[in-house]
Motif scaffolding. Structure first.
Motif, PDB file in Angstrom:
ATOM      1  N   ASN B 126       5.654  -2.723  -6.280  1.00 28.55           N
ATOM      2  CA  ASN B 126       6.428  -1.497  -7.055  1.00 28.55           C
ATOM      3  C   ASN B 126       7.835  -1.027  -5.961  1.00 28.55           C
ATOM      4  O   ASN B 126       8.327   0.238  -6.422  1.00 28.55           O
ATOM      5  N   ALA B 127       8.019  -1.718  -5.047  1.00 29.25           N
ATOM      6  CA  ALA B 127       8.766  -1.094  -4.226  1.00 29.25           C
ATOM      7  C   ALA B 127      10.372  -0.994  -4.715  1.00 29.25           C
ATOM      8  O   ALA B 127      10.990  -0.066  -4.359  1.00 29.25           O
ATOM      9  N   GLY B 128      10.763  -1.691  -5.586  1.00 23.73           N
ATOM     10  CA  GLY B 128      12.007  -1.568  -6.303  1.00 23.73           C
ATOM     11  C   GLY B 128      12.207  -0.509  -7.046  1.00 23.73           C
ATOM     12  O   GLY B 128      13.230  -0.111  -7.936  1.00 23.73           O
ATOM     13  N   ILE B 129      11.145   0.232  -7.613  1.00 26.33           N
ATOM     14  CA  ILE B 129      11.201   1.455  -8.606  1.00 26.33           C
ATOM     15  C   ILE B 129      11.725   2.488  -8.409  1.00 26.33           C
ATOM     16  O   ILE B 129      11.942   3.522  -9.287  1.00 26.33           O
ATOM     17  N   TYR B 130      11.879   2.850  -7.030  1.00 29.56           N
ATOM     18  CA  TYR B 130      12.240   4.288  -6.599  1.00 29.56           C
ATOM     19  C   TYR B 130      13.441   4.359  -6.465  1.00 29.56           C
ATOM     20  O   TYR B 130      14.046   5.524  -5.768  1.00 29.56           O
ATOM     21  N   GLY B 131      14.395   3.551  -6.688  1.00 28.51           N
ATOM     22  CA  GLY B 131      15.721   3.572  -6.455  1.00 28.51           C
ATOM     23  C   GLY B 131      16.431   3.540  -5.101  1.00 28.51           C
ATOM     24  O   GLY B 131      17.292   4.326  -4.742  1.00 28.51           O
ATOM     25  N   CYS B 132      15.938   2.760  -4.205  1.00 31.97           N
ATOM     26  CA  CYS B 132      16.478   2.748  -2.961  1.00 31.97           C
ATOM     27  C   CYS B 132      17.502   1.691  -2.970  1.00 31.97           C
ATOM     28  O   CYS B 132      17.371   0.809  -3.820  1.00 31.97           O
TER      29      CYS B 132
END
Lengths: 518, 401
Positions: B126-132
């Motif tokens: 899920n690393a990509g879902i936080y908007g970094c």
């Protein structure tokens, strides 16, 4: 076990008899109209009760014997002590010692601590459970080991069944944090204080015999009397009714999981964009980590915009109490009190009000509170492409949760399910739910970490949020995304044996659970 | 000899533990213990058999203890045990997700970059879902020395199979020379940028650059470099390092190691590292690349983090590392232009546009003359504000938001 089955209005195959009783199949939301008069217990007379009001007997076993405990009876208990409950286990210890068999246990909910009762299901003391099926009990039932068919009801459905006489309680055993010898009781004081005793109110009124058990017997009068002594046959003092640290357990913490926080944040932003959060609105958020943080985010939005909620339904806990005390929420209508702050507040604050499933959830009443809520936040184990939702079985077919107030809350104006798209490779959005608990027409929005799906019926919500910048997707798209990541799962296999029935809020059967093939 | 890879036990999710006993008994025996066996047992077994076939293994006992691992993890773990057994460089590759094939620009926004331990698949999914802006798959400090080998397969597979939703795909390799071996595993597989840890000489950058060029061969792609300065020697050579290769697009500072090198405590106020941070900022800016600040390690203290970010921005940093997803929003939020900056930038931009239109040589706003670098900064601020949604794209017409 039934020999004949027919398809109900939800398309599920339902037997025409369960545990020797005829079944009314689910007919659609708002379609079944009950007939007749309510159930009532026999007429009592003061001739049979002591003038000095002292109904105390020496112990629980004596009370059960005096209440006429015998084979095949229905015994109710309540889950106010949650994971710290000792009452249900004591009741069946007594029954076992007395050699009683084939009891129906009718709890308002069960917890892992009740795995203790598996031995009584094995030896025939208990024939079946009508209530929730959590953890080890759910597994036991799903493997087809329970002698009769389990029946699962919502909190409102449980009250409806009692009131309508679908379930006739022979003996209700009510554990209370505080009681007097006459039988007045509350959950506000004493070492086992648990807050509102709302789930036992209907049992007191409708059961043939009522026993109040406490570890904190005070001289008459016990004030306030949420349970009225005039319904009570016997009172018992025991050393302990519950384990305090497990009654108000630490499960009710705001989640620190970034995924869940993201889902909660999206949920709050969706509600803001859809205009659901307005002056005087009302909400219900459950006790799970995600639901708690949704409440927290609601608070932030209300502070920012200078708004207040007229009332919140709970599941109260310290976070909701803080909102009440800060003036963000004017009233808490409390069905269940989750922590010590909740207990303190309900004891001290007149705006923190005890309710029961009668006022909040009963579908066979003259209205209820749940349908008046502007927004409810609920969990689910599965949701399907038609927005049907499951809350009792996991995708592997095993019963693991009770329904609680979940079905009843589906009647809120905006029903939102914040759920992860998948849990450890198990997708949550499916072609078809394993077990149907809530019809899709009542589920408005599914919010996942990878997008928000609005039920196409809710054109109003779609219109209000279309320019919000929120990640709106079709539910089919969410399912495809989950399957692209996890793979397409195989479905569990079942035998033909029906192990549990799922009741709808009106007492009809919306689905059944079959034995898992191992 | 039994070979193992992966993780199991309490609290382990979305991972698996594999043990391979080669050549014992007859044929292939696969046993799967998994809580999702009823859902995916068949496909897990198929994957195992396909991999044995691929590597030409005909006799082996494979035991899988699975806690919901996704195929990219299963395949990485199985490949690790097989390659521990066989001496081969043959790679078993799952298809690359089409959406993972992209290049990033040298000056792409790098405000927030999330560090992920390279041997923990759960955190990758899920690393990509936080908007970094960037995701760093770390092969260095966050991977246990005994797990370095298997982590390479996991990181490689994640680069190919995990959708990071457009974030820049970064890998922190090990300290040289070991780090050069890491490059073989990641360079051909959709990595956008390599972080070079504990960098204190331009030669190290050149070594990495040369190895990457060699691996890429004829491929017409660029892999950017971000050296991390983590000691006094690196600080003193920051400018040379920044200019060591045209592929160096950013330079970061790592303060835990730097303060240890100085023999001082790292404080929240950060006086002890002020010089080093200023050196990195000035070296990077002089070289025309982005200076990136060190991570803030208390993941529960969002208020102090926000203060640190504001300070970092005011010193001249262009971004900061994150060690927890909850830090991303705080870092993005506080690095982006605030209201007063946007207001000022709007005034200057309008004045500039007016001057352009009227053919004036000088720009004036609020009765002050504005120099060109200030105009340029204002234009950049407006661009950032619009891109992040803080300013309406039609702000000239709507007079503001």
């Amino acid at each position: 076990m039934a020999d004949k089955q027919k398809r109900n209005a939800a398309g599920r195959m339902i037997p025409d008899m369960i545990n020797g009783q005829p079944v009314i199949p689910f007919m659609g939301v708002g379609k079944y109209r009950p007939q007749g008069r309510k159930h009532a217990s026999g007429i009592s007379t003061c001739i049979d009760y002591p003038d000095d009001g002292n109904k105390q007997v020496s112990g629980l076993k004596e009370a059960l014997v005096k209440a006429g405990l015998r084979d095949g009876m229905t015994i109710s208990t309540h889950h106010h002590f949650r994971e710290g409950d000792l009452v249900a286990n004591m009741v069946f210890d007594c029954a076992s010692e007395l050699g009683i068999k084939n009891l129906c246990w009718f709890p308002s909910a069960s917890f892992s601590c009740h795995a203790y009762l598996l031995k009584y299901l094995d030896d025939g003391t208990i024939s079946h459970i009508e209530g929730s099926m959590n953890g080890p009990l759910g597994r036991y039932c799903s493997e087809g080991r329970m002698k009769k068919t389990a029946v699962l009801r919502s909190h409102g459905g449980r009250f409806q069944a009692i009131q309508d006489g679908d379930v006739k309680i022979d003996i209700a055993v009510i554990g209370a944090g505080c009681a007097d010898p006459f039988g007045n009781a509350n959950g506000l004081n004493g070492p086992s204080a648990s807050g509102s005793l709302g789930f036992a109110v209907g049992d007191a009124q409708y059961a043939d015999r009522v026993i109040v058990v406490t570890d904190n017997m005070v001289p008459f009068p016990c004030i306030p009397w949420q349970i009225q002594g005039n319904y009570v046959d016997f009172t018992v003092k025991v050393d302990r009714v519950g384990i305090p640290e497990k009654i108000v357990s630490g499960t009710t913490q705001i989640t620190r999981s970034p995924d869940r926080l993201l889902i909660a944040d999206l949920t709050a932003r969706f509600c803001e964009a859809a205009g659901i959060i307005h002056e005087g609105f009302s909400f219900q958020a459950g006790a799970g980590g995600t639901a708690l943080s949704v409440g927290n985010y609601f608070g932030e939005i209300m502070r920012k915009k200078g708004l207040r909620a007229r009332f919140a339904r709970g599941g109260s806990n310290k976070y909701l109490v803080e909102m009440l005390e800060e003036g963000l929420v004017e009233y808490i209508l409390d069905g269940q009190t989750f922590d010590l702050e909740g207990v303190r507040s309900i004891r001290e604050n007149p705006d923190h009000v005890m309710t029961s499933p009668f006022s909040s959830y009963n579908y066979h009443g003259k209205g209820n509170f749940a349908s008046m809520l502007d927004v409810v936040i609920l969990g689910a184990t599965e949701v399907d492409l038609n927005f049907n939702a499951n809350v009792v079985t996991h995708s592997d077919g095993y019963l693991l949760h009770g329904i609680g107030g979940w079905q009843n809350c589906l009647f809120g104006r905006n029903v939102i399910l914040p759920v992860p798209l998948f849990r450890d490779r198990i997708p949550v959005i499916r072609d078809e739910v394993t077990t149907l608990c809530g019809p899709g027409e009542l589920v408005d929005v599914v919010i996942t970490e990878r997008g928000i799906a609005i039920n196409p019926r809710r054109t109003d919500l779609i219109g209000k949020t279309k320019d919000s910048g929120l990640p709106l997707k079709k539910i089919e798209q969410l399912k495809e995304e989950a399957e692209a990541i996890c793979g397409v799962p195989r479905k569990p296999e079942f035998t033909d044996k029906i192990v549990a029935a799922i009741k709808w809020v009106d007492g009809t059967v919306i689905d059944v659970v079959r034995q898992v093939k191992r | 000899m039994i070979h193992t890879a992966g993780n199991n036990g309490e609290g382990v999710r979305s991972d698996c533990h594999i043990s391979l006993t080669p050549d014992s008994g007859q044929g292939i025996s696969i046993s799967i213990h998994s809580k999702v066996k009823w859902m995916y047992g068949g496909s897990i077994e198929m994957l195992c058999r396909d991999m044995f076939h691929f590597y030409g293994i005909e006799k082996a006992v494979l035991e899988i203890d699975d806690s919901g691992a996704l195929p990219f993890t299963l395949a990485a773990r199985i490949e690790a045990v097989i390659r521990k057994h066989l001496d081969t460089t043959l790679e078993y590759l799952l298809p690359v997700l089409p959406q993972n094939i992209y290049q990033t620009a040298p000056d792409t926004e790098r405000i927030s970059r999330l560090y992920l331990p390279g041997n923990n698949p759960k955190l990758m999914i899920n690393a990509g879902i936080y908007g970094c802006h960037g995701i760093i798959l770390d092969l260095e400090d966050s991977v246990h020395p005994g797990k370095k080998y298997e982590a390479r397969f996991l990181v490689r597979n994640a680069l190919r199979s995990v959708d990071f939703y457009g974030a820049e795909r970064m890998v922190r390799i090990n300290q040289l020379p070991e780090g050069l071996k890491d490059l073989d595993f990641v360079i051909p597989h959709q990595v956008n940028l390599i972080l070079i840890p504990k960098c204190d000489s331009p030669e190290q950058v050149a070594l990495v650059d040369a190895k990457i060029t060699e691996i890429l061969g004829e491929k017409n792609t660029s892999v950017w470099l971000m050296p991390i300065i983590e000691n006094a020697a690196g600080v003193m050579r920051a400018f040379e390092i920044a200019r060591a290769s045209e592929n160096v697009v950013a330079m970061a500072i790592g303060l835990e190691d730097y303060t240890a090198d100085l023999g001082v405590q790292r404080t929240v106020a950060g006086k002890e590292s002020f010089f080093a941070r200023s050196m990195v900022i000035n070296a990077a800016r002089a070289a025309g690349i982005q200076p990136i600040d060190s991570v803030f390690s208390d993941i529960d203290d969002m208020e102090t983090l926000a203060e640190r970010v504001r300070e970092s921005k005011s010193l001249g940093f262009a971004g900061m590392g994150c060690i927890h997803p909850r830090q991303i929003a705080v870092i993005n939020e506080n690095f982006l232009p605030d209201e007063s900056e946007i207001d000022r930038a709007r005034k200057i931009t309008l004045a500039y546009e007016k001057a352009e239109k009227e053919g004036l040589g000088v720009v004036a706003a609020d009765s002050k003359l504005i120099d060109m670098p200030v105009v340029n900064r204002a234009l950049k601020t407006i661009e950032k504000a619009v891109k992040s949604g803080r300013l309406n794209i039609n702000w000239r017409e709507t007079n503001g938001r």
